[in-house]
Design an enzyme around this catalytic site. Structure first.
Site, PDB file in Angstrom:
ATOM      1  N   HIS A  84     -57.958 -14.702  24.919  1.00 22.03           N
ATOM      2  CA  HIS A  84     -57.751 -13.480  24.138  1.00 22.03           C
ATOM      3  C   HIS A  84     -58.831 -12.486  24.545  1.00 22.03           C
ATOM      4  CE1 HIS A  84     -61.089 -14.998  21.836  1.00 22.03           C
ATOM      5  NE2 HIS A  84     -60.412 -16.091  21.528  1.00 22.03           N
TER       6      HIS A  84
ATOM      7  N   HIS B 166     -62.498 -13.652  24.956  1.00 25.63           N
ATOM      8  CA  HIS B 166     -62.829 -14.277  26.243  1.00 25.63           C
ATOM      9  C   HIS B 166     -62.914 -13.221  27.341  1.00 25.63           C
ATOM     10  CE1 HIS B 166     -60.463 -17.699  24.270  1.00 25.63           C
ATOM     11  NE2 HIS B 166     -61.642 -18.249  24.491  1.00 25.63           N
TER      12      HIS B 166
ATOM     13  N   GLN C 192     -70.945 -15.151  20.414  1.00 26.97           N
ATOM     14  CA  GLN C 192     -71.628 -15.391  19.147  1.00 26.97           C
ATOM     15  C   GLN C 192     -70.682 -15.986  18.098  1.00 26.97           C
ATOM     16  OE1 GLN C 192     -73.857 -12.045  17.192  1.00 26.97           O
ATOM     17  NE2 GLN C 192     -72.843 -12.931  15.408  1.00 26.97           N
ATOM     18  N   LYS C 193     -69.382 -15.852  18.350  1.00 27.30           N
ATOM     19  CA  LYS C 193     -68.375 -16.431  17.464  1.00 27.30           C
ATOM     20  C   LYS C 193     -68.699 -17.907  17.172  1.00 27.30           C
ATOM     21  CE  LYS C 193     -64.060 -17.684  16.176  1.00 27.30           C
ATOM     22  NZ  LYS C 193     -63.822 -18.878  16.899  1.00 27.30           N
ATOM     23  N   ASP C 194     -69.178 -18.615  18.201  1.00 30.57           N
ATOM     24  CA  ASP C 194     -69.559 -20.023  18.025  1.00 30.57           C
ATOM     25  C   ASP C 194     -71.081 -20.082  17.919  1.00 30.57           C
ATOM     26  OD1 ASP C 194     -66.901 -21.649  18.515  1.00 30.57           O
ATOM     27  OD2 ASP C 194     -66.917 -19.968  19.909  1.00 30.57           O
TER      28      ASP C 194
ATOM     29  N   GLN D 234     -72.982 -23.327  18.440  1.00 31.64           N
ATOM     30  CA  GLN D 234     -72.846 -23.739  19.844  1.00 31.64           C
ATOM     31  C   GLN D 234     -73.879 -23.022  20.711  1.00 31.64           C
ATOM     32  OE1 GLN D 234     -69.007 -24.468  21.996  1.00 31.64           O
ATOM     33  NE2 GLN D 234     -69.358 -22.386  22.717  1.00 31.64           N
TER      34      GLN D 234
ATOM     35  N   MET E 118     -61.254 -13.098  16.702  1.00 25.57           N
ATOM     36  CA  MET E 118     -60.252 -13.620  17.641  1.00 25.57           C
ATOM     37  C   MET E 118     -60.568 -15.071  17.955  1.00 25.57           C
ATOM     38  SD  MET E 118     -59.412 -10.581  20.241  1.00 25.57           S
ATOM     39  CE  MET E 118     -58.906  -8.986  19.602  1.00 25.57           C
TER      40      MET E 118
ATOM     41  N   ARG F 248     -57.152 -20.532  18.237  1.00 21.38           N
ATOM     42  CA  ARG F 248     -56.448 -21.233  17.153  1.00 21.38           C
ATOM     43  C   ARG F 248     -55.634 -20.273  16.279  1.00 21.38           C
ATOM     44  NH1 ARG F 248     -61.196 -24.338  17.605  1.00 21.38           N
ATOM     45  NH2 ARG F 248     -60.818 -26.561  17.897  1.00 21.38           N
TER      46      ARG F 248
HETATM   47  P1  AMP Z   1     -63.359 -21.248  23.475  1.00 21.43           P
HETATM   48  O1  AMP Z   1     -62.256 -21.055  24.471  1.00 21.43           O
HETATM   49  O2  AMP Z   1     -62.937 -21.063  22.071  1.00 21.43           O
HETATM   50  O3  AMP Z   1     -64.143 -22.519  23.719  1.00 21.43           O
HETATM   51  O4  AMP Z   1     -64.372 -20.064  23.742  1.00 21.43           O
HETATM   52  C1  AMP Z   1     -64.929 -19.833  25.010  1.00 21.43           C
HETATM   53  C2  AMP Z   1     -66.055 -18.849  24.880  1.00 21.43           C
HETATM   54  O5  AMP Z   1     -65.549 -17.618  24.359  1.00 21.43           O
HETATM   55  C3  AMP Z   1     -67.150 -19.312  23.908  1.00 21.43           C
HETATM   56  O6  AMP Z   1     -68.413 -18.914  24.400  1.00 21.43           O
HETATM   57  C4  AMP Z   1     -66.787 -18.591  22.652  1.00 21.43           C
HETATM   58  O7  AMP Z   1     -67.890 -18.379  21.786  1.00 21.43           O
HETATM   59  C5  AMP Z   1     -66.275 -17.269  23.210  1.00 21.43           C
HETATM   60  N1  AMP Z   1     -65.405 -16.634  22.221  1.00 21.43           N
HETATM   61  C6  AMP Z   1     -64.346 -17.179  21.574  1.00 21.43           C
HETATM   62  N2  AMP Z   1     -63.825 -16.303  20.690  1.00 21.43           N
HETATM   63  C7  AMP Z   1     -64.576 -15.179  20.787  1.00 21.43           C
HETATM   64  C8  AMP Z   1     -64.549 -13.918  20.131  1.00 21.43           C
HETATM   65  N3  AMP Z   1     -63.652 -13.621  19.190  1.00 21.43           N
HETATM   66  N4  AMP Z   1     -65.479 -12.999  20.474  1.00 21.43           N
HETATM   67  C9  AMP Z   1     -66.419 -13.279  21.415  1.00 21.43           C
HETATM   68  N5  AMP Z   1     -66.491 -14.455  22.077  1.00 21.43           N
HETATM   69  C10 AMP Z   1     -65.585 -15.389  21.764  1.00 21.43           C
END
Ligand code: AMP
Length: 281
Positions: free
Chosen positions: A34, A37, A148-150, A153, A184, A187
């Protein structure tokens, strides 16, 4: 855009790029991409010569088998979005490529993982640290980009980089949100229309609580009110709502001057688990 499914081939490619003096950025993801990413990829593209994105639904970081089974997987769509965002190499490995054998090494991040995600998802950060370490070895980036969303992590990966002396820079980007405030998330695709309509409450509760913190309302009251709001909404089952020290991630019982603060929340909505956070300046 190059597409690699083989770790040794990716590493050979990145070694060649490094030897040529090119700056490498890595954006690890689990796919179903999204705008959140893609902004990480775009940022990497402005700061690096090569942008490597990984799309890998990492089984070792899932503590719930249904969550792993239902996690959205759309690799062709992801590849189509990555190239125009500035990605130059996509790593799309099968599970056996990342885990040719079960890992025996176990990570323990102590107090950092005894709260929030770590407490509610046993083994989650062990899986995160395992896959992130492997991706760092495969891609050999100069810079790695995280959202920063995570929030937790990021703290764990920062510790991992320090403890294992990974020679790279971490760049953390703010959370990208929908127009109604919902963070965003891959999920979000799994939310029913009713759950999607209710979902912005998560961020509304966070921003209301942040205002209360700024006004000096005692932390226990902020937490109780936020959990109360979420529990009253029929679609929501809150899991935790914490006011924490933004560095140590330990819960804050009373305010002290200059302490960096963050509010973090996790809740289930119609069987989909969402997290969000705000940092309080
Ligand atoms: P994920 O695919 O959920 O493991 O996320 C991959 C990377 O994208 C991680 O560093 C997440 O923190 C980041 N990420 C996921 N959602 C967002 C968001 N809404 N805004 C900024 N970064 C995100």
């Amino acid at each position: 855009m190059h597409i690699f499914t083989n770790a040794a081939e990716l590493r050979a490619y990145t070694e060649t790029q490094r030897a040529a003096g090119r700056r490498l950025g890595l954006v690890p993801t689990m796919g179903a991409l999204h705008e959140g990413h893609l902004q990480l990829v775009q940022a990497a593209a402005t700061q690096c010569d090569e942008v490597i994105a990984s799309v890998f639904v990492n089984p070792t970081q899932f503590n719930n088998p249904d969550d792993l089974r239902l996690y959205p997987r759309v690799p062709e769509q992801d590849a189509a979005l990555l190239a125009p965002a500035g990605c130059t190499a996509l790593f799309l490995p099968p599970v056996a490529e990342v885990y040719p054998q079960p890992t025996m090494l176990r990570f323990d991040f102590g107090a950092l993982e005894q709260v929030m995600e770590g407490a509610h998802r046993p083994g989650h950060f062990n899986g995160v640290a395992t896959v992130v370490s492997k991706l760092f070895h495969f891609a050999r980036p100069h810079v790695a980009y995280f959202g920063q969303k995570d929030f937790q992590q990021v703290a764990v990966v920062r510790q991992l980089v320090a403890d294992l002396s990974f020679d790279l820079e971490l760049v953390v980007y703010p959370t990208v949100r929908e127009a109604d405030g919902l963070a965003m998330s891959s999920r979000n695709r799994r939310l029913s229309p009713a759950a999607r309509a209710a979902a912005p409450l998560l961020y509304q509760v966070l921003t209301a609580a942040a205002a209360q913190v700024r006004q000096g309302l005692p932390p226990a009251q902020v937490q109780a009110q936020a959990l109360g709001y979420l529990a009253k909404a029929p679609e929501f089952t809150p899991e935790y709502f914490e006011l924490v020290n933004a560095h140590s991630l330990q819960p804050v019982a009373q305010y002290t001057i200059g302490q960096p603060l963050a509010l973090c929340v996790a809740a289930h909505l119609d069987g989909v688990r969402l997290i969000d956070n705000v940092v309080i300046e």
